[in-house]
Scaffold this active site. Structure first.
Site, short mmCIF file in Angstrom:
data_model
loop_
_atom_site.label_atom_id
_atom_site.label_comp_id
_atom_site.label_asym_id
_atom_site.label_seq_id
_atom_site.Cartn_x
_atom_site.Cartn_y
_atom_site.Cartn_z
N ASP A 1 -5.58 -3.07 -2.42
CA ASP A 1 -7.01 -2.98 -2.75
C ASP A 1 -7.24 -3.46 -4.19
OD1 ASP A 1 -5.41 -0.79 -3.31
OD2 ASP A 1 -7.01 0.69 -3.11
N ASP B 1 -6.81 -16.10 2.35
CA ASP B 1 -8.15 -16.67 2.54
C ASP B 1 -9.02 -16.40 1.33
OD1 ASP B 1 -7.57 -17.71 4.99
OD2 ASP B 1 -9.27 -16.80 6.02
N ASP C 1 -2.57 -12.43 5.19
CA ASP C 1 -3.60 -13.10 5.98
C ASP C 1 -4.93 -13.00 5.24
OD1 ASP C 1 -5.01 -14.21 8.03
OD2 ASP C 1 -4.77 -12.54 9.43
N LYS D 1 0.88 -1.17 0.00
CA LYS D 1 0.00 0.00 0.00
C LYS D 1 0.92 1.22 0.00
CE LYS D 1 -4.19 1.74 0.33
NZ LYS D 1 -5.13 1.71 -0.80
#
Ligand code: NAD
Length: 367
Positions: free
Chosen positions: A224, A252, A248, A191
């Site tokens: 993002d 997923d 993390d 980011k």
């Protein structure tokens, strides 16, 4: 000799690890590959036997071995224990003591299972990506941290995202090494438009690529956008490297592209060992599944794929890892399914029959 610690743990852990033991025996008989296997206790099973979820003996064995094959830990009977005695402490303790700083989560969609994804089959058929997540640094460990009360009575919570150049280069190297044996493409996710720590991340990853891996392609992407791209066009990725927190979340997300928990392997890697590979702990992404433990219906593929990763990353036995991956693919293409991935028109099989079929697949491939 290759030293391997096996920790079946709780619930379905021992059931799915049993299927790997059969493959270890097959490798010895058919491929002349021997392991010095040590068996140990971890999690709830270890707590019952010794009063600790990570007994000293298990930790000593883990430090002495090149690789650990881990089943799963946990169960309702241990949920009310003090935090320090909970089965999950066994896993966290091992990760910490073994210095496992890189978490690898492949998201691979076998063609035969493309319809299990929540995305359209054509978007995910043949998908094969790996997320490399930094595991021991970043905002989950950074100081200062805590909740404080301000003089006017308002409360303030603080966490700190912190990365040193050494930590960044160490994880980026794992990703580049991995990409060398794959499509040669790495996406580094950060980011950097908002965070200074991400700016450093981006500079260090780029510098390492330029000096040590000029043959590889490196792309930078904001987190993002990466989340969006993973569901828009997941096959554009090969290897993704990112921080602890971004990894993390993205791992997923990527896992669900495959649609099935019983199929997902993982590896946590540390420093290089004398075997040429890295010290590592290998485990399925799923937990101990107490709701189906003892029923003989658990899907052993995540555990078996984790073992294939162990062969690849700790022992550089790529050919044997490929054989296992191909055997799994053949069995799925033949229409056999455990209950969790069952579809109309397919044949539902037990844990052991899935194991039998993968061994038969290996026999055919090695013939
Ligand atoms: P879980 O992954 O154990 O199970 C979630 C659901 O998926 C269940 O319905 C289960 O039956 C099913 N499932 C999981 N693996 C399967 C397989 N191989 N084949 C077929 N079905 C499968 O997660 P949970 O129910 O949230 O947690 C159960 C216990 O596991 C808890 O004690 C939790 O703390 C622990 N846990 C451990 C780990 C680990 O050991 N690394 C990871 C996650 C959860």
């Amino acid at each position: 000799m290759r030293r391997l610690l096996i920790l079946p743990g709780d619930g379905i852990g021992p059931e799915v690890v049993d299927q790997v033991l059969r493959i270890i025996d097959w490798l010895r008989r058919r491929r002349n590959i021997e392991f010095d296997v040590v068996n140990g206790l971890v999690g709830g099973a270890a707590f019952e036997a010794t009063g600790s979820p990570l007994p000293d003996e298990t930790l000593a064995d883990a430090l002495d071995c090149d690789a650990v094959l881990f089943g799963a830990v946990g169960g309702p009977q241990w949920e009310n224990l003090d935090f320090s005695s909970r089965p999950e402490r066994g896993l966290l303790g091992l990760r910490k003591e073994l210095g496992l700083f890189a978490n690898l989560r492949p998201a691979r969609v076998y063609d035969a299972l493309a319809d299990a994804s929540t995305l359209r089959g054509d978007l995910v058929a043949g998908l094969d990506i790996v997320i490399v997540r930094e595991l021991t640094g970043g905002i989950y460990f950074g100081e200062p941290r805590g909740v404080e009360t301000l003089p006017e009575g308002d409360r303030r919570g603080i966490n700190t995202e912190v990365y040193s150049s050494d930590e960044i280069r160490r994880i980026a190297r794992v990703a580049f090494e991995l990409a060398r044996g794959r499509r040669g493409l790495v996406h580094s996710i950060d980011k950097a438009n908002v965070l200074e720590s991400s700016e450093l991340w981006r500079q260090e990853v780029q510098a390492l690529r330029d000096t040590d891996y000029p043959e590889l392609e490196l792309k930078h992407m904001y987190v993002d956008n990466a989340a969006m791209q993973l569901v828009r066009e997941p096959k554009q990725f090969d290897v993704i490297v990112t921080t602890n927190m971004f990894g993390d979340i993205l791992s997923d997300l990527a896992a669900m592209l495959t649609g099935s928990l019983g199929m997902l392997p993982s590896a946590s890697l540390g420093e290089a060992t004398g075997m040429g590979g890295r010290r590592g702990l290998y485990e399925p992404v799923h937990g101990s599944a107490p709701d189906i433990a003892g029923c003989g219906i658990a899907n052993p593929i995540a555990q078996i794929s984790s073992f294939a990763m162990l062969l690849r990353y700790s022992f550089q036995l790529d050919e044997d890892a490929d054989l296992i991956d191909s055997a799994i693919q053949t069995v799925l293409a033949g229409g056999l399914r455990t209950a969790d991935i069952m579809r109309a028109g397919k044949a539902k099989v037990s844990t052991t029959v899935m194991g039998d079929s993968i061994l038969r697949g290996l026999d055919n491939l090695a013939a």
